[in-house]
Each structure stands twice: as structure tokens, then as C-alpha cells.
Design a protein around this motif. Structure first.
Motif, short mmCIF file in Angstrom:
data_model
loop_
_atom_site.label_atom_id
_atom_site.label_comp_id
_atom_site.label_asym_id
_atom_site.label_seq_id
_atom_site.Cartn_x
_atom_site.Cartn_y
_atom_site.Cartn_z
N GLU A 92 36.87 25.06 38.00
CA GLU A 92 35.97 24.37 38.90
C GLU A 92 35.55 25.22 40.08
O GLU A 92 34.39 25.19 40.51
CB GLU A 92 36.65 23.09 39.43
N ARG A 93 36.50 25.98 40.63
CA ARG A 93 36.16 26.78 41.81
C ARG A 93 35.10 27.81 41.46
O ARG A 93 34.18 28.06 42.23
CB ARG A 93 37.41 27.47 42.33
N ASP A 162 37.76 36.78 44.12
CA ASP A 162 37.59 35.57 44.91
C ASP A 162 36.82 35.86 46.19
O ASP A 162 36.76 36.98 46.66
CB ASP A 162 38.97 35.00 45.25
N THR A 164 36.25 35.71 50.22
CA THR A 164 37.16 35.76 51.35
C THR A 164 36.76 34.72 52.38
O THR A 164 35.70 34.11 52.29
CB THR A 164 37.11 37.15 51.99
N ASP A 165 37.61 34.55 53.43
CA ASP A 165 37.27 33.60 54.49
C ASP A 165 36.09 34.09 55.31
O ASP A 165 35.30 33.30 55.82
CB ASP A 165 38.47 33.41 55.43
N LEU A 278 34.03 22.99 47.99
CA LEU A 278 34.71 24.14 47.38
C LEU A 278 36.17 23.80 47.11
O LEU A 278 36.95 23.67 48.04
CB LEU A 278 34.59 25.30 48.35
N PRO A 279 36.60 23.68 45.84
CA PRO A 279 38.00 23.33 45.57
C PRO A 279 38.86 24.59 45.54
O PRO A 279 38.37 25.70 45.49
CB PRO A 279 37.93 22.68 44.19
N LYS A 280 40.17 24.38 45.58
CA LYS A 280 41.07 25.52 45.44
C LYS A 280 41.38 25.72 43.98
O LYS A 280 41.30 24.80 43.19
CB LYS A 280 42.37 25.25 46.20
N GLY A 281 41.77 26.93 43.62
CA GLY A 281 42.14 27.12 42.22
C GLY A 281 41.80 28.51 41.74
O GLY A 281 41.40 29.37 42.52
N PRO A 282 41.99 28.77 40.46
CA PRO A 282 41.70 30.10 39.92
C PRO A 282 40.20 30.29 39.77
O PRO A 282 39.43 29.33 39.75
CB PRO A 282 42.38 30.08 38.55
N ILE A 283 39.79 31.54 39.66
CA ILE A 283 38.38 31.81 39.49
C ILE A 283 38.07 32.43 38.14
O ILE A 283 36.95 32.78 37.88
CB ILE A 283 37.85 32.74 40.59
#
Lengths: 390, 157, 155
Positions: A92-93, A162, A164-165, A278-283
Motif C-alpha cells: 500500500e505504501r 523509501d 525520507t522525512d 501515507l501508510p507505514k509499511g514496506p515499499i
């Protein structure tokens, strides 16, 4: 009675207003265009034949260089086609980040369109404003992938790495300021009498003709057909976002201009929703034998190292079959048709480009117009030669 | 012997003056082939300003320009046009090959792509990258200026 | 399901002149058995009110070098009303020509020119059949499998 003699004028491949290496042979009766014959192929690099000689992973870099004004949308089309062929489901991410990148690409492409279209007609100051905004988008792309123009960030099975912030905060700042900039562009052009005089009533095409010619994108929507591939055949989670489809009514340059300006606003709206979603999780999808493993595993684990080596050097074998997947690019429908014969290289890789079909309608649109209008119409159809010639 | 016989100091000062005026007013031609053209346009806009090096205007006509920047892939179909444009430019003229495709053909080693623009026209500065950042074009112009400083009148008659 | 309904309408009209490929997962795929029925078939799927395949998406070809017939023409057509796609395949032998669909969709003009340029398949009834991407005097057809990637050195 003497017959009418037409003058042939070649608007050559090197021209400030043809947006690349496009040649148009004009046959003029005074100032009126009787015939306009586009000649293309000056940037034909043989990408379709190259695709048969490279593995599926190596073909991603060619996809950036097709519509080079909005590179990530092309990556997305190729990744969607390959994932459909191999049967991979993306986390999902990754889907949300893909939507963010696709909308940023759309904004970047429309900014180039606005800058060069206004420059051709004479409004040079907008060129600097649009490139100022585009620099912010290119800086964001450099943060995630290291490359400004051709990132190759969207890969088969997910993304390269991923976000970054820093990227998320830069994106929030961009999204907050962008609505004000769109209003800035409107004040320069929308009610300007010179702009209206050069774009209203010019380059008309009706809705049935537009469908018959196979046009897609803002050219089709400017003629009154309310159709967008993101709503009709949604991909990568577009059904979860709320956005409107702007439609014109008269099918001339001015309506296409208004459609694209409104699309900028709607893209900004989608970006705001995506940042909140934006969900957390693998990309990356965890599919061995097709998707590259994570870099930390590769550096610490011998099986991942062997897998990475095998994938990068020889490619992977895939199921036989064929697939077609397309996205709604800034210019229309951009799609890939891949035929696989079971080896690690495609048997046939066909690229469907919307600008190719949109440009083929140019002789039909421009017949009977004045010579000064051809520059405005080419700018309004919005072509990119990398996609047309492949 | 020749023009330098008794007037050595005059010709070196003349060289210096002529080179100073040439390097500070390089006018490129609007010539964009492919993706690298976008980075060239960015180099000309407000963030990395090429106009401060004297490249104030991008001239549309080859007869009024003296720098040809070749950004993007050169194909065999486009080759006659590039040669004609290069021949129409008056001396002195310089060429920058911008991007991997102009230097060596880039990632496209196919039937329609010329593997490097220097197979047909002489190149002064090569800029590598795919596409190179606009800062690289600024550095290329600086290197070209240093190269022009070292020229003598005998090189370009 | 829309796809099943489209399949039924086509089978009812054309019975055994088409054969469906059930392995294709992304869209309805069928193959025409006979070259001469191409125009009738295309007019039917465009004019039928329930099918309404009115937007030409893509026309291309695939070269199966050692098969006979050698080429397969592939048409991708989209229906704006139903948001459905269809893929139509037509085997063509080497040296044979195909009827042009430019009378049905004008957008097919440049797409068929590109197939002629890249593969050498000619189209009957095309208004302007000449090369589009390569030079006018180029002798070969680049996307055929026997044409090398780096091209043929012409002196």
C-alpha cells in the motif's frame, strides 16, 4: 484562368517553436494554410527494438527517456504492465507514493507546456515563473533517487528506495504554496486580450472528430468529452482519491488551456490527500526471483547476495503471455504492450504514445487557418518528440 | 616569420583583446534535440543564469550565433540538418557536446543513432551525464572560455 | 460481467469466424480466422450500441519469424461508454496485405503507416501509405527479427 499556385514552406526541424525536432511542410495560399504535413522520425532511437535485446529490469531506463517532461508516469506504465504479466501485488505504501510521483510528474509536464506555449505566443515572463516551480519538483526527485530529469524511481514490484522525512516536508511546503502560484499564472494570461485573441476560436476540433481520430488527454477533454483513464480504469489506488475532471466546451486552444490549468489544481488536491493517506509499511513486494531484495539483506546475507547477482546479470524467466497496461499521462494515454515468450527478455515491447495520435490530427485541425496559428496549435496539442518517435 | 616578425608584443596584446571579446559574448543557437534540451533550458533560466557569461540571447538563426550546443541524441535522419546548420555558422565557432548521447551515442546503440557527434563535426568540450546537471553546462562554458583565452589569431584566420 | 456480455454478442453475430483466447487475463482477446472479414467485424463492434468500441487505441504487429503466417496484426480498441478494452489479432503472411481501417477510425492513419514502415505489411485503401519514422529511401524494415539491432552498414 490561372490556377492557384501554393507556396511550400518548410518549418524545419530546427525551430524555436516546434518543441523538439519536428518538421512541418506547409503549403500556403498567401497567409492561409491549405495543407500541413508533419514529418517525424528525427528522434527515432529504436527503443522498441532495443527492448527486445534487454532484460525486463534493464528496460526501465528507456521508459524515462520517452516523455522526458514527466518521467515517473512512464516508469509507472512499464511497472504496471510487468506486474500484471508476472502477477505481483504491490504494497500500500508503494501505491500511495506512486500516486504522489505520478501527480508531481503531471504538474511538471504541465509547467513545461505552459512555459513553452506562452513563450511561443510571446508571453516570456511566464517561462521564468514556471521553471522556478519546476525546480522545486526536480529537487524533490533528486532527494529520493539522485537524478533530476530521468529518475527511474518506480521499479517492478515497488520503488527504488523509501522516501525520507525531508522529502515529505518539502512536498508539504510545495503543496501549500502551489495554489497561490496557479492564481499567479491566471492573472498573467486568462483575461489578457492578446492571449484571448490568439487562442480563442483557433484550433477547433469537435467531440465526434476527436473520438474518431483517437485523441486522448486534455485535447479530448477540451472538446467536451468527460473522460479520464484515472476514473474509467483506475490503477495504483486512484479510486481512493477525490478529484474532478475539467471539461471544456468549445474545443479550441483557449478551452484546452483552461482544462490544463484546472488539472494543475486537481493534481494539487490529490497530492494533499495522498500526504495525509501515507501508510507505514514496506515499499517492495516480497517476491523472490523477480524483485530485488533489500540492500541491507544483500550486504549481510549470502542468499540475498546470490539472488541480487542472478537478477542483475541474467534476468529472470517469466510466464508466457501478453499484457497491455496504460496510465493517464499529462498528454493522454500512455501504454505498454508486452509479449513474453518465457525468456528473460520481452519478445515484443510496444509503446503506445498519445502524442503520436494527437499529432496526426494536426493537418485536420489546422486546415484553413492562418500561418501565425500553427505555432499556437502545436503548442496547444502539447507534443513531446521523445514519445512520438521513440 | 609572418605577422609576428617585429611586432611580437602588438600581436599578443591583439590576441588578448580579440579573445577577451569573443569569450565574453558567446551566443548559442536554439538547438534542442532530446531530453538534455530541457536541462539546457534550465541553465538559461533564472537559477543558473547563463546570461552572466555573455550568452545573453539564444539566436534562432545559425548565421548570427557562434556556439552550437548539441543536447540530445543525434540520429541519422537528423544528421544532414545538423551538418547544414554547422556549415552555415560563420567562423569563429565552437561546439559543446552536451550529454552522453552527443558524446558517444549514449545508451542507444541502434540502427538510427549516430554514435557520437564528433564523428562528423569537431567538438571543443564534452559534457558527460544522462542528463548532466545544468551546473555541468555552466562549467563547460567556463572551460570553453579558458580554451578561447589560449587561442592565437593564427588559429582562426 | 461486461466482458461476458460482449463475448456473447460477438459469438451471436460471428459464430465460428472468431476464436477467443481464454489465457489473456487483462482484456477480451480474440483472433479472426479470415482476413476478408476485418472491415465487417470492425464496423460491427463500432456501430453496435451496446459494444460501442469507438476509440482506436493502438495498431501494431508481431513478427513470429519461423511461423507461417509470419506476422500477427494486433488491434487494441477502447469503448468510452463501457470503459472496456478489446484485443483483436489477425494473422498475415509475408507479402500479403491487409484492409485498412482508416475508413472506420481516422486515427488509424499514422498507426498503419508505422506498421508498414517497421514490418513491411501494406494496407489496401490507405490514403497515404509511405514511411513515417525512417527515411523515405530506407530499404529495410527495422522491427523484423532478421534485421540486426545495430543496423546494416550502407556505404
Amino acid at each position: 484562368m490561372s490556377e492557384k499556385k501554393l507556396m511550400t514552406l518548410s518549418m524545419g526541424p530546427q525551430h524555436p517553436a516546434t518543441h523538439g525536432v519536428l518538421r512541418v511542410i506547409l503549403e500556403l495560399d498567401g497567409e492561409v494554410i491549405e495543407k500541413a504535413i508533419p514529418v517525424i522520425g528525427h528522434l527515432h532511437r529504436g527503443v522498441e527494438k532495443l527492448g527486445e535485446d534487454r532484460t525486463y529490469i534493464q528496460n526501465i531506463v528507456f521508459s524515462d527517456r520517452l516523455d522526458y517532461t514527466s518521467a515517473m508516469n512512464n516508469n509507472l506504465a512499464y511497472a504496471l504492465a510487468c506486474e500484471k504479466l508476472f502477477g505481483i501485488e504491490v504494497p500500500e505504501r508503494a501505491k500511495v507514493i506512486r500516486v504522489i510521483m505520478a501527480e508531481l510528474s503531471r504538474i511538471a509536464a504541465h509547467l513545461i507546456w505552459l512555459a513553452t506555449h506562452a513563450l511561443d505566443i510571446g508571453a516570456m515572463s511566464l517561462y521564468f515563473y514556471c521553471f522556478r516551480e519546476r525546480e522545486k519538483i526536480l529537487d524533490m526527485w533528486e532527494m529520493v533517487s539522485g537524478q533530476r530529469l530521468t529518475p527511474s524511481y518506480i521499479r517492478i514490484g515497488g520503488l527504488l528506495n523509501d522516501v525520507t522525512d525531508d522529502f515529505v516536508s518539502a512536498l508539504k511546503k510545495f503543496v501549500d504554496e502551489f495554489d497561490f502560484h496557479i492564481d499567479e499564472y491566471h492573472t498573467v494570461l486568462t483575461k489578457n486580450p492578446i492571449w484571448i485573441g490568439r487562442t480563442k476560436g483557433v484550433g477547433y476540433i469537435s467531440a465526434e472528430d476527436a473520438i474518431n481520430w483517437g485523441l486522448t488527454g486534455p485535447v479530448l477533454r477540451g472538446s467536451g468529452v468527460k473522460f479520464d483513464f484515472r476514473k474509467a480504469t483506475p490503477y495504483s489506488g486512484y479510486e481512493n482519491y477525490e478529484f474532478d475532471i475539467p471539461v471544456g466546451s468549445k474545443g479550441d486552444n483557449y478551452d484546452r488551456y483552461l482544462v490544463r490549468m484546472e488539472e494543475l489544481r486537481q493534481s494539487n488536491r490529490i497530492l494533499k490527500q495522498a500526504i495525509n493517506m501515507l501508510p507505514k509499511g514496506p515499499i517492495k513486494a516480497e517476491v523472490p526471483f523477480i524483485v530485488f531484495p533489500d540492500k541491507e539483506k544483500v550486504l549481510n546475507n549470502i542468499e540475498s547476495l546470490i539472488m541480487q547477482f542472478k537478477l542483475a546479470s541474467g534476468g529472470f524467466t517469466v510466464p508466457k503471455g501478453e499484457v497491455y497496461a496504460s496510465v493517464e499521462n499529462a498528454k493522454g494515454e500512455f501504454g505498454y504492450y508486452i509479449v513474453s515468450d518465457g525468456t528473460s527478455k520481452p519478445y515484443r515491447m510496444r509503446i503506445k504514445s498519445s502524442c503520436f495520435i494527437n499529432l496526426s490530427a494536426l493537418p485536420f485541425i489546422i486546415k484553413g487557418a492562418m500561418i501565425a496559428d500553427i505555432v499556437a496549435v502545436i503548442g496547444s496539442i502539447d507534443i513531446v518528440l521523445g514519445e512520438i518517435d521513440r | 616569420m609572418g605577422i609576428e616578425s617585429h611586432l611580437g608584443i602588438v600581436t599578443t596584446k591583439l590576441d588578448f583583446l580579440v579573445n577577451w571579446s569573443r569569450k565574453n559574448s558567446l551566443w548559442p543557437m536554439t538547438f534542442g534535440l532530446a531530453c538534455c534540451a530541457l536541462e539546457m533550458m534550465v541553465a538559461a533560466s533564472a537559477r543558473h543564469d547563463l546570461a552572466r557569461f555573455g550568452a545573453e540571447v539564444f539566436r534562432g538563426s545559425p548565421r548570427q550565433s557562434d556556439l552550437l550546443i548539441v543536447p540530445g541524441t543525434l540520429t541519422k535522419k537528423m544528421l544532414p540538418y545538423v551538418l547544414r546548420l554547422y556549415n552555415q555558422m560563420p567562423e569563429p565557432k565552437w561546439v559543446i557536446a552536451y550529454g552522453a548521447c552527443a558524446c558517444t551515442g549514449g545508451i542507444f546503440n541502434t540502427y538510427n543513432v549516430v554514435q557520437g557527434v564528433d564523428k562528423y563535426i569537431p567538438v571543443d568540450v564534452y559534457v558527460a551525464g544522462c542528463p548532466p546537471k545544468p551546473e555541468a553546462l555552466v562549467q563547460a562554458i567556463v572551460m570553453l572560455r579558458k580554451k578561447i583565452e589560449k587561442e592565437t589569431l593564427k588559429d582562426r584566420v | 460481467m461486461m466482458r461476458e456480455k460482449i463475448k456473447e454478442i460477438i459469438i451471436e453475430r460471428f459464430k465460428d469466424q472468431v476464436s477467443f483466447d481464454d489465457n489473456a487475463k487483462d482484456m477480451l482477446t480474440l483472433e479472426l480466422k479470415n482476413k476478408d472479414m476485418l472491415i465487417k467485424f470492425m464496423e460491427f463492434i463500432k456501430e453496435n450500441e451496446e459494444l460501442a468500441f469507438n476509440l482506436i487505441s493502438d495498431i501494431t504487429a508481431i513478427d513470429y519469424q519461423y511461423r507461417n503466417p509470419r506476422f500477427v496484426m494486433v488491434y487494441h480498441i477502447f469503448s468510452i461508454k463501457n470503459s472496456e478494452r478489446i484485443r483483436i489479432k489477425l494473422p498475415v503472411g509475408e507479402g500479403e496485405s491487409v484492409q485498412s481501417v482508416t475508413s472506420i477510425w481516422k486515427g488509424a492513419e499514422w498507426l498503419e503507416r508505422e506498421v508498414y514502415d517497421m514490418f513491411g505489411i501494406s494496407f489496401e485503401g490507405h490514403p497515404d501509405l509511405r514511411r513515417i519514422l525512417m527515411n523515405e529511401d530506407f530499404k529495410y524494415h527495422p522491427l523484423r527479427k532478421d534485421f540486426p539491432l545495430q543496423g546494416i552498414e550502407e556505404s
